[in-house]
Structures are given as structure tokens and as C-alpha cells.
Design a protein around this motif. Structure first.
Motif, PDB file in Angstrom:
ATOM      1  N   VAL A 105      17.280   5.019  -1.625  1.00 50.93           N
ATOM      2  CA  VAL A 105      17.086   6.502  -1.886  1.00 50.93           C
ATOM      3  C   VAL A 105      16.019   7.074  -0.379  1.00 50.93           C
ATOM      4  N   ASN A 106      16.713   7.697   0.458  1.00 52.76           N
ATOM      5  CA  ASN A 106      16.274   8.546   1.867  1.00 52.76           C
ATOM      6  C   ASN A 106      14.863   9.877   1.383  1.00 52.76           C
ATOM      7  N   GLY A 107      14.154   9.120   1.522  1.00 54.69           N
ATOM      8  CA  GLY A 107      12.691   9.906   1.977  1.00 54.69           C
ATOM      9  C   GLY A 107      12.469  10.490   0.128  1.00 54.69           C
ATOM     10  N   TRP A 108      12.198  11.733  -0.147  1.00 53.65           N
ATOM     11  CA  TRP A 108      11.687  12.299  -1.742  1.00 53.65           C
ATOM     12  C   TRP A 108      13.172  12.892  -2.258  1.00 53.65           C
ATOM     13  N   VAL A 109      13.763  12.475  -3.303  1.00 52.71           N
ATOM     14  CA  VAL A 109      14.835  12.824  -4.336  1.00 52.71           C
ATOM     15  C   VAL A 109      14.466  13.570  -5.793  1.00 52.71           C
ATOM     16  N   PRO A 110      14.874  14.774  -6.099  1.00 53.35           N
ATOM     17  CA  PRO A 110      14.705  14.769  -8.106  1.00 53.35           C
ATOM     18  C   PRO A 110      15.627  13.426  -8.122  1.00 53.35           C
ATOM     19  N   TYR A 111      14.952  13.034  -9.036  1.00 53.26           N
ATOM     20  CA  TYR A 111      16.116  11.460  -9.813  1.00 53.26           C
ATOM     21  C   TYR A 111      15.020  11.632 -11.691  1.00 53.26           C
ATOM     22  N   GLU A 112      16.385  11.850 -12.284  1.00 53.22           N
ATOM     23  CA  GLU A 112      16.350  11.749 -13.513  1.00 53.22           C
ATOM     24  C   GLU A 112      17.034   9.914 -13.795  1.00 53.22           C
ATOM     25  N   PHE A 113      15.717   9.663 -15.192  1.00 53.20           N
ATOM     26  CA  PHE A 113      16.186   8.639 -15.179  1.00 53.20           C
ATOM     27  C   PHE A 113      17.409   8.688 -17.057  1.00 53.20           C
ATOM     28  N   PRO A 114      18.423   7.891 -16.861  1.00 56.88           N
ATOM     29  CA  PRO A 114      19.307   8.393 -17.823  1.00 56.88           C
ATOM     30  C   PRO A 114      18.933   7.314 -18.926  1.00 56.88           C
ATOM     31  N   GLU A 115      19.385   8.518 -20.428  1.00 59.04           N
ATOM     32  CA  GLU A 115      18.850   8.148 -21.932  1.00 59.04           C
ATOM     33  C   GLU A 115      18.905   7.073 -22.169  1.00 59.04           C
ATOM     34  N   ASP A 116      19.838   5.402 -22.026  1.00 60.99           N
ATOM     35  CA  ASP A 116      19.591   4.033 -21.911  1.00 60.99           C
ATOM     36  C   ASP A 116      18.418   3.897 -21.121  1.00 60.99           C
ATOM     37  N   SER A 117      17.605   4.404 -20.233  1.00 58.20           N
ATOM     38  CA  SER A 117      16.841   3.698 -19.461  1.00 58.20           C
ATOM     39  C   SER A 117      15.195   3.386 -20.263  1.00 58.20           C
ATOM     40  N   PRO A 118      14.571   2.877 -19.389  1.00 59.10           N
ATOM     41  CA  PRO A 118      12.813   2.658 -20.584  1.00 59.10           C
ATOM     42  C   PRO A 118      12.231   3.629 -20.325  1.00 59.10           C
ATOM     43  N   ARG A 119      12.186   3.975 -19.224  1.00 60.02           N
ATOM     44  CA  ARG A 119      11.251   4.756 -19.177  1.00 60.02           C
ATOM     45  C   ARG A 119      11.813   6.568 -18.766  1.00 60.02           C
TER      46      ARG A 119
ATOM     47  N   GLY B 111       0.666  -1.364   0.033  1.00 58.34           N
ATOM     48  CA  GLY B 111       0.207  -0.179  -0.481  1.00 58.34           C
ATOM     49  C   GLY B 111       0.963   1.462   0.137  1.00 58.34           C
ATOM     50  N   ALA B 112       2.012   1.006   0.379  1.00 61.20           N
ATOM     51  CA  ALA B 112       2.771   2.241   0.463  1.00 61.20           C
ATOM     52  C   ALA B 112       3.900   2.567  -0.442  1.00 61.20           C
ATOM     53  N   THR B 113       3.962   1.663  -1.598  1.00 60.77           N
ATOM     54  CA  THR B 113       4.585   1.630  -1.925  1.00 60.77           C
ATOM     55  C   THR B 113       3.163   1.946  -3.960  1.00 60.77           C
ATOM     56  N   LEU B 114       1.698   1.791  -3.410  1.00 61.84           N
ATOM     57  CA  LEU B 114       0.752   2.210  -4.538  1.00 61.84           C
ATOM     58  C   LEU B 114       0.585   3.848  -3.390  1.00 61.84           C
ATOM     59  N   ALA B 115       1.201   4.216  -2.354  1.00 65.15           N
ATOM     60  CA  ALA B 115       0.579   5.622  -2.456  1.00 65.15           C
ATOM     61  C   ALA B 115       1.955   6.672  -2.926  1.00 65.15           C
ATOM     62  N   ASP B 116       3.048   6.198  -2.789  1.00 65.77           N
ATOM     63  CA  ASP B 116       4.398   6.628  -3.291  1.00 65.77           C
ATOM     64  C   ASP B 116       4.077   7.139  -4.928  1.00 65.77           C
ATOM     65  N   ALA B 117       3.542   5.967  -5.623  1.00 66.94           N
ATOM     66  CA  ALA B 117       3.827   5.912  -6.711  1.00 66.94           C
ATOM     67  C   ALA B 117       2.205   7.095  -7.012  1.00 66.94           C
ATOM     68  N   ARG B 118       0.940   7.369  -6.445  1.00 62.34           N
ATOM     69  CA  ARG B 118       0.887   8.431  -6.893  1.00 62.34           C
ATOM     70  C   ARG B 118       0.926   9.839  -6.286  1.00 62.34           C
ATOM     71  N   GLU B 119       1.617   9.902  -6.077  1.00 64.38           N
ATOM     72  CA  GLU B 119       2.617  10.972  -4.723  1.00 64.38           C
ATOM     73  C   GLU B 119       3.556  11.724  -5.772  1.00 64.38           C
ATOM     74  N   GLN B 120       4.683  10.247  -6.045  1.00 64.45           N
ATOM     75  CA  GLN B 120       5.870  10.542  -7.531  1.00 64.45           C
ATOM     76  C   GLN B 120       5.061  11.155  -9.124  1.00 64.45           C
ATOM     77  N   THR B 121       3.905  10.778  -9.644  1.00 67.94           N
ATOM     78  CA  THR B 121       3.535  11.960 -10.804  1.00 67.94           C
ATOM     79  C   THR B 121       2.936  13.315 -10.291  1.00 67.94           C
ATOM     80  N   LEU B 122       1.594  13.237  -8.954  1.00 67.34           N
ATOM     81  CA  LEU B 122       2.016  14.845  -8.634  1.00 67.34           C
ATOM     82  C   LEU B 122       3.055  15.853  -8.334  1.00 67.34           C
ATOM     83  N   ARG B 123       4.195  15.036  -7.663  1.00 64.28           N
ATOM     84  CA  ARG B 123       5.342  15.876  -7.527  1.00 64.28           C
ATOM     85  C   ARG B 123       6.063  16.297  -9.051  1.00 64.28           C
TER      86      ARG B 123
ATOM     87  N   MET C 215      11.792  10.485  -6.655  1.00 61.08           N
ATOM     88  CA  MET C 215      12.129   8.947  -6.033  1.00 61.08           C
ATOM     89  C   MET C 215      12.188   9.060  -5.072  1.00 61.08           C
ATOM     90  N   SER C 216      11.527   7.856  -4.246  1.00 64.91           N
ATOM     91  CA  SER C 216      11.391   7.480  -3.185  1.00 64.91           C
ATOM     92  C   SER C 216      11.683   6.259  -2.253  1.00 64.91           C
TER      93      SER C 216
END
Length: 615
Positions: free
Chosen positions: A384-398, A335-347, A371-372
Motif C-alpha cells: 500500500v502507499n502511505g497509511w490506509v485502513p485495513y481489515e484482516f480477513p476472517e481466515d487470517s491468524p491476525r 528501523g522504519a518497519t519498527l517505527a511503523d509498528a509502533r504507529e500502527q498500534t497507536l492508530r 497498514m503501511s
């Protein structure tokens, strides 16, 4: 102070009724006899709370009014006679909480669950559904319980010194001057316009009588505050109309209604003191005054609350309140993972659109996010600890919102992915297209078939779509959804399914692409993407469903202005807020999703029960 409210219940015998605790502003208002949405129901509820509270609930059914602004046509090249329908809408739970937080503090708001009921989704928005329902007696009882909890904390020893702007002459008796000062300030903010003198005097008298009987000034104050906080008029956002002096025969929102519409649109909460002062002075009905108010609100940190609320609604994130994944299939998804997923997109959205002021379309190609610790496991990145800015690398599928866990997990089954659900969501959420439900006689056995010869979703869907009754809808959903098959039902990346390589090529309305990056770019370039956002934002801001016949011109105008502004959201918000269409209304009523008669019947039943059980 909990006990004091209980004591009020037993001992308070105030003679003055606080029924219909606050009246609409005194002025000639326009009432639509055809108006059916959100008929205000002040349903009496049997309760153990104070008699003051019970009297408020006996206010009955309130007929609602609405209207129009626009002393001039604010939008450049805006179509003539642009307007929105009359609106009366129920405050959402989040709006209630943010308003309580603004007036009394976040700690009090956070301690009381939002008491308002879930809303129906209309035109892709819960906010539009708020214009079609009222409150039943049971729901009002929940609102009353929340109001009592808030009132208790406001007057307790921890909060009273900084929330109540005066000290009584005696803790054990009435103090009319102090009660007037506090109730006048709170009433103005909570009801979104100044209290009439007669009504304020009535509240002060009732607070005084309660205080004298209870021998406690703060208990008397709390009993009246409780009644104010769950008054049905406050629970509904009511548009009040006045004749437009600049347009003969037309009407505009009165200044306080305009202030409310602006504030709930941009901040998702009631107006602050400065906006109410602008309404009171008449400045809000001038071009310069309105511009000044809107620009101040857009520059405030509170605009992030408004943007978060809009996208949480548009993306249908209330599903996360009950979303769950099979722990055997996806043991890392809690449940915590899914709550963070919602928060990630809104952030991500707020940072991209508000903080960085970027092109809306780039949300579907950007690699920048947050990222959390819970999400790092799903994404396969260092913890990571807490919420931090994150950039997926160029070779990432994300890349982009479609590859975030929120979209992938929300639009999947508990144990597997779903190209059809994902494609349907893409069209409905981001392109404002309606995908019809499957016919009732569909045979889903082929999709569920464990036959090892149908190893991938593409193979299974190809067989399923051989049914002529299914093929049409699958042609508009599956070509996009299959491009996301590199991600399972929880959002983990994968290269194969059941040992078979995945084909993630696809087509979006004629644009061929390969893989999820190609899908993100195709969506970025789709003309329906920004126009859909314009439609959703305008419907959200005006508080109800749109009429594509009457609103088509103004939506085209806003879409053109959005394009000219480089698809920047703050410019779109400003354009809509300053437009005549935002504040002018037409007298016809929108059809209610929940018939007003249902609300009326519930109210009458509650009233009869209350009358038969007066104690």
C-alpha cells in the motif's frame, strides 16, 4: 536570527535579574514539609547563552506545594474523602513538544528535539515516574539550548509577524507596550497562569534594556523568551492548594492547578486560553463549569494526542527508540518497519476507542487496523502507499493487538521469539500483575541448546521449567506466550518451528483456549483487563504512583462505572476528570524513586561551578 542570540550573549549587560522568572500565584498555599518527589532543582549551568538565561538558572531549589479540588462530590456514588497525593512532577519530553507546538506552532516544535530526560517507570507508567525526579545542571543546560532554539525561531522574520501580536515602533530600540503584550500572552500560556504584574514589568524592563544595548527589539525579546522557556518552575507541573470552602479542613487544587491537571491528562499539553479563562473566572470550580470544560476537551481533536500519549506510555513503547532485530535473522525488519509498528498500534487504538467509540476489550479481538508499505511485507499483504485502513480477513491468524508486530517484536529477542517475555508483558501491561525477575542462579543453557530434539519453544521451556526455582513464574507466563508461537521474533506468521508443528493451546487463569484467537478472547473476558486500565488511567491522570490501600475504593468505583459505560474510554476519562478524587489531595508525600538529595547535590555542584566561572 541565530546570530542575534549569539550577539546577545556577548553584548547584553542587563542590570535586572530575571532570577526565579515567574512566581507562583499570590494566595495562601499549603506546603507539605514532608514532600520529597520532584523537588524542583534550578541548577545553574555554564553556558555560552545570554546572561538572562544564566540568571534564571540561579533560582535555586524551589519548595513545592500541592492541593485539592472538589467543591462537591462529582462522581455518582463516589467514596467519601477520595483524594490523590500532593504532586510535583517533571514535564515529559512529549508534553514539552506539544506545548511548544500549541503556543508557537508545530513547525517550531518539530525542529527542536524534546530536551527533557528519560523518566523512571513506576507502577507501569513513565508518567508516574515524573513525580519522583528533578533536573540536574546538565539536563537544564539541554533545556536551555532547546529554549534558545525556540526563541530564535519565534522572533525570526519567518515567524514574528504571526506569532508576535504587535510591531515595535522601531526595530532598533525597546518598545515596552509591544513587549508587554507579547510576554504577557506567552507567559500566561507557558506558565499556565497569568504573570504577576511585578514580574511582567521586570521582564519588560529586561527585554527593553537588552534591545537598547543590542539595538534590536527582537533580540531583546528573544533573550527574555529564552529565559522563560527554560525556567525550572515551568518545566515542573506544580499543584498549588487552597482551602476548600465546601469541605472544612480540606483543600482543593486552585483553579489554575486544576486546569493544568485536566489538560495534561486529556491533551498531554498545557491548558489553552479558554481553559485558563475558565480557571480565572472561577467557573472551573463549579459543577457546570467543570463539566463544560471537560466535555469541550473530550470533543476536541486534541484528545487524540492525549490518548496516544497514554497508551504509548502504558505499552512501554519507548523501547522502540532502541529496539533492533538481527538483520541476518530478519532482513526485512528495519528501523522504519519498527517505527511503523509502533504507529500502527497507536492508530488502531485511537481509531477504535476515540473515533469509533468502541469497547476497550474488543481491541484484543478486532481485525480492523491500519497498514503501511513497510508493514505490508511483514504481514504478507498487498503493498500500500502511505497509511490506509485495513481489515484482516476472517481466515487470517491476525486478530487484536497481541498479533500486531509492535507487541510481537517488542517482547522477543533479537533473533527469536520468546513465549516467556510475551506472557510476562501480557500480565504486566494489560492485567497490572507483577512477574518477578528470574533468580540470579538460573541456568539458561537448556533454552539456548541447539539440540535438535528440542525443536520448539514449548519443548525447550518444558525442560527449563523442570527447575523448581523457575517453574512458578513460567506457569504464569508461558501458557499465554506459547499461544503466540505462530509468530516469530519479528512478527512473521509461521506454522512450524525447525520443521515441527506448533502447539498453541494455552490457559489464562483457568480459561482454556486454542490458538491466538482463543487467547485474545480469553483476555477480552478477563475481569482484570478493564480494571487494570482503570488503575493505569487514574494513576496517569493524577500524575504519580497509587496507594492501593488508600485508592482501592475509588478504583473499584471507577471500574464499576467503566463497566456500566460499556467499557468506553471517553466515559472513563470523563468520570475520572469530574471526580472529587481527581482534584482533591491528601497531604502525605509519595516516596521518591530518585531521592531528592541526589537532585539537590547536583544543583549545588552546578551552582558552585557557575559561581566560579561567572563569564
Amino acid at each position: 536570527m541565530k546570530g542575534l542570540l549569539g550577539q546577545t550573549t556577548r553584548c547584553c549587560k542587563a542590570r535586572s535579574s530575571v532570577q526565579d522568572i515567574v512566581a507562583l500565584p499570590t494566595k495562601k498555599a499549603i506546603v507539605s514539609e514532608n514532600m520529597t518527589p520532584s523537588t524542583l532543582s534550578a541548577a545553574p549551568a555554564r553556558t555560552s547563552r545570554s546572561r538572562v538565561g544564566r540568571r534564571v538558572l540561579r533560582a535555586g531549589i524551589v519548595t513545592c506545594v500541592a492541593a485539592a479540588l472538589a467543591s462537591c462530590s462529582f462522581g455518582t456514588g463516589e467514596p467519601e474523602n477520595s483524594s490523590s497525593p500532593l504532586r510535583v512532577r517533571l514535564m515529559t519530553g512529549k508534553q514539552y513538544s506539544l506545548t511548544v507546538a500549541h503556543i508557537f506552532g508545530a513547525d517550531i516544535a518539530d525542529s527542536v528535539p524534546a530536551p527533557l530526560p528519560p523518566l523512571p517507570r513506576v507502577d507501569g507508567l513513565l508518567a508516574a515516574g515524573a513525580a519522583s525526579i528533578g533536573l540536574t545542571s546538565d539536563q537544564l543546560q539541554q533545556v536551555q539550548q532547546a529554549a534558545a532554539a525556540v526563541a530564535t525561531q519565534v522572533v525570526d522574520e519567518e515567524h514574528r509577524d504571526f506569532l508576535i501580536p504587535c510591531k515595535p515602533a522601531s526595530l532598533e530600540a525597546a518598545d515596552a507596550d509591544c513587549a508587554r503584550m507579547f510576554l504577557g500572552q506567552v507567559g500566561r500560556l507557558w506558565y499556565r497562569h497569568p504573570l504577576e504584574e511585578a514580574k511582567l514589568a521586570q521582564l519588560v524592563q529586561t527585554a527593553g534594556e537588552s534591545a537598547d544595548q543590542l539595538q534590536d527589539f527582537y533580540a531583546g525579546l528573544a533573550s527574555v523568551l529564552e529565559g522563560m522557556l527554560f525556567n525550572p518552575r515551568a518545566m515542573h507541573i506544580i499543584d498549588v492548594a487552597e482551602p476548600d470552602p465546601q469541605h472544612a479542613g480540606e483543600y482543593r487544587l486552585d483553579a489554575y492547578s486544576l486546569a493544568s491537571r485536566l489538560s495534561f491528562f486529556l491533551w498531554n499539553a498545557a491548558p489553552d486560553d479558554e481553559l485558563l479563562r475558565s480557571a480565572e473566572s472561577g467557573e472551573l470550580h463549579t459543577r457546570k463549569g467543570l463539566e463544560r470544560a471537560v466535555d469541550r476537551m473530550l470533543a476536541s481533536a486534541r484528545i487524540k494526542d492525549g490518548v496516544r500519549a497514554f497508551f504509548d506510555d502504558m505499552l512501554d513503547f519507548t523501547k522502540f527508540d532502541s529496539l533492533a532485530k538481527d538483520p541476518l535473522a530478519y532482513p526485512a525488519v528495519t528501523g522504519a518497519t519498527l517505527a511503523d509498528a509502533r504507529e500502527q498500534t497507536l492508530r488502531t487504538i485511537v481509531d477504535h476507542l476515540v473515533t469509533k467509540h468502541e469497547d476497550y476489550r474488543a481491541l484484543f479481538t478486532t481485525r480492523n487496523t491500519f497498514m503501511s508499505m513497510n508493514l505490508a511485507v511483514i504481514y504478507g499483504v498487498p503493498t500500500v502507499n502511505g497509511w490506509v485502513p485495513y481489515e484482516f480477513p476472517e481466515d487470517s491468524p491476525r486478530a487484536g493487538l497481541l498479533t500486531q508486530v509492535s507487541f510481537l517484536a517488542e517482547h522477543s529477542h533479537p533473533v527469536r521469539s520468546s513465549p516467556t517475555l510475551r506472557g510476562k508483558a501480557l500480565r504486566e501491561l494489560f492485567l497490572c500483575q507483577v512477574v518477578p525477575p528470574p533468580p540470579p542462579d538460573v541456568d539458561f543453557s537448556l533454552l539456548e541448546d541447539a539440540d535438535e530434539s528440542l525443536r520448539t519453544a514449548r519443548e525447550r521451556l518444558a525442560v527449563h521449567a523442570s527447575n523448581a526455582s523457575c517453574a512458578g513464574c513460567h506457569l504464569i507466563t508461558d501458557p499465554m506466550g506459547l499461544a503466540l508461537e505462530n509468530f516469530d521474533g519479528a512478527g512473521h506468521f509461521r506454522e512450524t518451528e525447525r520443521g515441527a508443528a506448533l502447539d498453541t493451546s494455552g490457559n489464562l487463569d483457568g480459561a482454556q483456549f486454542d490458538g491466538v484467537e482463543g487467547l485474545g478472547q480469553a483476555l477480552h473476558d478477563h475481569p482484570g483487563l478493564p480494571s487494570c486500565l482503570v488503575t493505569r488511567v487514574y494513576g496517569y491522570g493524577t500524575g504519580g504512583p497509587l496507594s492501593m490501600g488508600k485508592d482501592r475504593e475509588i478504583l473499584a468505583h471507577f471500574a464499576a462505572r467503566f463497566e456500566k459505560a460499556g467499557y468506553r474510554l471517553p466515559e472513563l476519562l470523563r468520570e475520572i476528570a469530574l471526580s472529587r478524587a481527581f482534584s482533591a489531595v491528601r497531604p502525605g508525600a509519595q516516596p521518591a524513586a530518585t531521592p531528592a538529595s541526589t537532585i539537590v547535590d547536583a544543583t549545588r555542584a552546578g551552582a558552585e561551578q557557575s559561581a566560579s566561572n561567572p563569564g
